[in-house]
Motif scaffolding. Structure first.
Motif, PDB file in Angstrom:
ATOM      1  N   GLU A 123       0.820  -1.210   0.000  1.00 62.41           N
ATOM      2  CA  GLU A 123       0.000   0.000   0.000  1.00 62.41           C
ATOM      3  C   GLU A 123       0.861   1.270   0.000  1.00 62.41           C
ATOM      4  O   GLU A 123       1.846   1.369   0.723  1.00 62.41           O
ATOM      5  CB  GLU A 123      -0.929   0.009   1.215  1.00 62.41           C
ATOM      6  CG  GLU A 123      -1.913   1.165   1.226  1.00 62.41           C
ATOM      7  CD  GLU A 123      -2.871   1.091   2.402  1.00 62.41           C
ATOM      8  OE1 GLU A 123      -3.718   1.987   2.536  1.00 62.41           O
ATOM      9  OE2 GLU A 123      -2.761   0.128   3.190  1.00 62.41           O
ATOM     10  N   TYR A 175      -9.053  11.588   3.946  1.00 64.28           N
ATOM     11  CA  TYR A 175      -8.405  11.738   2.644  1.00 64.28           C
ATOM     12  C   TYR A 175      -8.843  12.994   1.891  1.00 64.28           C
ATOM     13  O   TYR A 175      -8.055  13.564   1.135  1.00 64.28           O
ATOM     14  CB  TYR A 175      -8.700  10.513   1.766  1.00 64.28           C
ATOM     15  CG  TYR A 175      -8.028   9.252   2.248  1.00 64.28           C
ATOM     16  CD1 TYR A 175      -6.657   9.214   2.488  1.00 64.28           C
ATOM     17  CD2 TYR A 175      -8.749   8.082   2.438  1.00 64.28           C
ATOM     18  CE1 TYR A 175      -6.029   8.059   2.926  1.00 64.28           C
ATOM     19  CE2 TYR A 175      -8.134   6.914   2.867  1.00 64.28           C
ATOM     20  CZ  TYR A 175      -6.778   6.912   3.109  1.00 64.28           C
ATOM     21  OH  TYR A 175      -6.157   5.761   3.531  1.00 64.28           O
ATOM     22  N   SER A 181      -1.406   4.967  -5.136  1.00 69.48           N
ATOM     23  CA  SER A 181      -2.393   5.874  -4.539  1.00 69.48           C
ATOM     24  C   SER A 181      -2.373   7.185  -5.317  1.00 69.48           C
ATOM     25  O   SER A 181      -1.326   7.830  -5.438  1.00 69.48           O
ATOM     26  CB  SER A 181      -2.077   6.129  -3.070  1.00 69.48           C
ATOM     27  OG  SER A 181      -2.086   4.914  -2.339  1.00 69.48           O
ATOM     28  N   LYS A 217     -12.656   7.627   6.915  1.00 65.06           N
ATOM     29  CA  LYS A 217     -11.606   7.551   5.902  1.00 65.06           C
ATOM     30  C   LYS A 217     -11.814   8.617   4.829  1.00 65.06           C
ATOM     31  O   LYS A 217     -10.857   9.255   4.366  1.00 65.06           O
ATOM     32  CB  LYS A 217     -11.590   6.152   5.260  1.00 65.06           C
ATOM     33  CG  LYS A 217     -11.139   5.045   6.189  1.00 65.06           C
ATOM     34  CD  LYS A 217     -11.079   3.711   5.474  1.00 65.06           C
ATOM     35  CE  LYS A 217      -9.951   3.646   4.478  1.00 65.06           C
ATOM     36  NZ  LYS A 217      -9.799   2.276   3.912  1.00 65.06           N
ATOM     37  N   ARG A 232      -5.797   3.211  -4.431  1.00 65.36           N
ATOM     38  CA  ARG A 232      -6.738   4.212  -3.921  1.00 65.36           C
ATOM     39  C   ARG A 232      -6.738   5.438  -4.828  1.00 65.36           C
ATOM     40  O   ARG A 232      -5.695   5.880  -5.312  1.00 65.36           O
ATOM     41  CB  ARG A 232      -6.356   4.619  -2.496  1.00 65.36           C
ATOM     42  CG  ARG A 232      -7.311   5.628  -1.860  1.00 65.36           C
ATOM     43  CD  ARG A 232      -6.973   5.848  -0.396  1.00 65.36           C
ATOM     44  NE  ARG A 232      -5.630   6.392  -0.199  1.00 65.36           N
ATOM     45  CZ  ARG A 232      -4.631   5.728   0.362  1.00 65.36           C
ATOM     46  NH1 ARG A 232      -4.803   4.483   0.779  1.00 65.36           N
ATOM     47  NH2 ARG A 232      -3.435   6.285   0.496  1.00 65.36           N
ATOM     48  N   GLY A 279     -10.118  -2.010  -4.918  1.00 66.78           N
ATOM     49  CA  GLY A 279      -9.585  -0.683  -4.638  1.00 66.78           C
ATOM     50  C   GLY A 279     -10.587   0.222  -3.953  1.00 66.78           C
ATOM     51  O   GLY A 279     -11.713  -0.190  -3.622  1.00 66.78           O
ATOM     52  N   GLU A 280     -10.168   1.490  -3.726  1.00 64.33           N
ATOM     53  CA  GLU A 280     -11.000   2.467  -3.018  1.00 64.33           C
ATOM     54  C   GLU A 280     -11.041   3.779  -3.794  1.00 64.33           C
ATOM     55  O   GLU A 280     -10.046   4.182  -4.404  1.00 64.33           O
ATOM     56  CB  GLU A 280     -10.440   2.745  -1.622  1.00 64.33           C
ATOM     57  CG  GLU A 280     -10.403   1.530  -0.703  1.00 64.33           C
ATOM     58  CD  GLU A 280      -9.766   1.866   0.640  1.00 64.33           C
ATOM     59  OE1 GLU A 280     -10.256   1.371   1.672  1.00 64.33           O
ATOM     60  OE2 GLU A 280      -8.771   2.634   0.644  1.00 64.33           O
TER      61      GLU A 280
END
Length: 437
Positions: free
Chosen positions: A223, A391, A247, A387, A266, A294-295
């Motif tokens: 990550e 972010y 990311s 979260k 991400r 994923g996010e």
């Protein structure tokens, strides 16, 4: 795409392109019920150079046209996510190859009868077509086809595309700059970089995802190994096919197809300054299309068809257009604001948490239901909102967290009816009871 017979749209497209001196710069593709080599030849005579096959190719691989694709219960295991139904799939690549080989052979035979060696020799040659009627079929005389063959096309103009491409083949400066990151990927070393992005920068940074996948396979990188920050407006397909270990943060907004085919990692999108983020459109249509993992966190509204065919990604946004979660089969979507109508159409897996007081009237009730959240679900939701706030620094998320006890009661969970039917936890009765107030 006009919903009419392809012959009508094709002949009109051919004429308009020729009248505007554009025919030699454009390749025309036609589809809509293509079955045989004869269909291909007729389409070529009317101006087509590429041909789309859909239903016929599906039948070649085993489809029986049961028309149950949207129910997740395909009897041949083609259009389903159900493990048991998928075991029924018997299609072979060789079957599809055999079908297209037969189509190509028929095209060759017809061309031979006409006296031509290549398909490109007959593109746009309407003069080689003639109208045929049958006395024993009265209806054949009622169909007026003269419009397709009448004179009127500009003379002396190209009938087909004469150049290889009409776009700029050069890669954008940003795409070239990102190639410098490849050595870090090869060595598995951490990297952090900041860049300016414009809407001409498309599919950024998809090539990096390719390098990660080719080197490390599905496992990807740890990550946050590759951390990239972009400022500006991203072109289409920002973060497409993103892989584990990468990311991406976009400070600005993005066009369509953000996170298309996303597998891991991400993506964070936030505006430089915005108080009322739930009213700000921050990305275009069809974002997270076909994502498998994923996010995605975006402090703003998404366009239409958000998370269509999502099968594993987790996303938090603050509003969405129509058809959100369409054909979704897995993953989790959180919407901290209003959504459009037809929510969850064709949805057979995954679930969504939505903060919209009118969600009961906006769902597609043929596929999904809504209910209040259980305590364990509230905890999951709170974790995702935290979260999201961490972010994106979202004001909307901050407000929700400060008033959690009150606002958490307003959220509704959207669950596919299909999931309730096969719920292994034995709560299907509760799903049914809470379907409607």
């Amino acid at each position: 795409n006009a919903g009419n017979y392809w012959e009508i749209g094709l002949s009109e497209t051919q004429r308009v392109l020729m009248e505007n001196n554009l025919r030699d710069k454009v390749r025309i593709r036609v589809d809509g019920g293509m079955r045989t080599g004869k269909d291909v030849v007729i389409a070529a005579l009317m101006g087509a150079e590429e041909f789309g096959f859909g239903t016929a190719a599906m039948i070649a691989e085993g489809c029986v046209m049961a028309r149950l694709c949207h129910t997740n219960q395909c009897p041949k295991g083609v259009a389903t996510q159900d493990p048991e139904d998928r075991k029924k799939f018997k299609g072979k690549v060789e079957d599809v190859m055999a079908y297209f080989t037969a189509v190509a052979q028929e095209v060759r035979e017809i061309l031979s009868q006409m006296g031509f060696r290549k398909l490109e020799e007959i593109v746009g040659r309407r003069d080689l077509l003639e109208i045929k009627t049958y006395d024993h079929i009265p209806g054949s005389k009622r169909i007026k086809l003269e419009e397709f063959l009448k004179e009127g096309y500009p003379r002396g103009k190209p009938l087909r595309c004469m150049q290889e491409r009409n776009d700029n083949p050069r890669r954008s400066g940003l795409a070239i700059e990102l190639e410098k990151i490849v050595p870090y990927i090869e060595k598995g070393e951490k990297f952090y970089g900041e860049y300016t992005i414009r809407n001409v920068d498309r599919s950024i940074p998809t090539r990096l995802a390719y390098y990660i996948a080719s080197k490390y396979g599905d496992a990807g990188l740890p990550e946050d190994t590759i951390q990239l920050v972009f400022r500006g407006t991203a072109g289409q397909s920002f973060g497409a096919f993103n892989h584990k270990g990468m990311s991406l943060t976009l400070i600005g907004d993005a066009n369509d197809y953000v996170g298309k085919g996303m597998y891991g990692g991400r993506i964070v999108i936030r505006l430089p300054q915005a108080e009322n983020t739930k009213e700000q459109v921050i990305m275009g249509n069809t974002c997270l299309y076909g994502a498998t993992g994923g996010e995605l966190f975006a402090s703003g509204k998404a366009g239409e068809r958000f998370a269509v065919r999502n099968s594993g990604a987790v996303a938090v946004i603050e509003g969405a257009g129509m058809h959100c979660c369409e054909y979704m089969t897995g993953g989790v979507v959180v919407v901290l604001g209003k959504v459009g109508v037809n929510f969850g159409a064709g949805m057979t897996g995954g679930y969504a948490y939505v903060l919209d007081q009118d969600i009961d009237r906006k769902i597609n009730a043929g596929y999904v239901m809504t209910r209040k959240l259980r305590e364990v679900e509230k905890q999951e939701l709170r974790t995702l909102v935290e979260k999201h706030h961490r972010y994106t620094h979202s004001k909307q998320a901050e407000y929700i967290l400060k008033n959690w006890e009150e606002i958490s009661e307003l959220f509704r969970k959207v669950v596919p009816l299909e999931m309730c039917k096969r719920d292994e936890m034995g709560v299907s009765d509760q799903c049914e009871v809470e379907t409607r107030s």
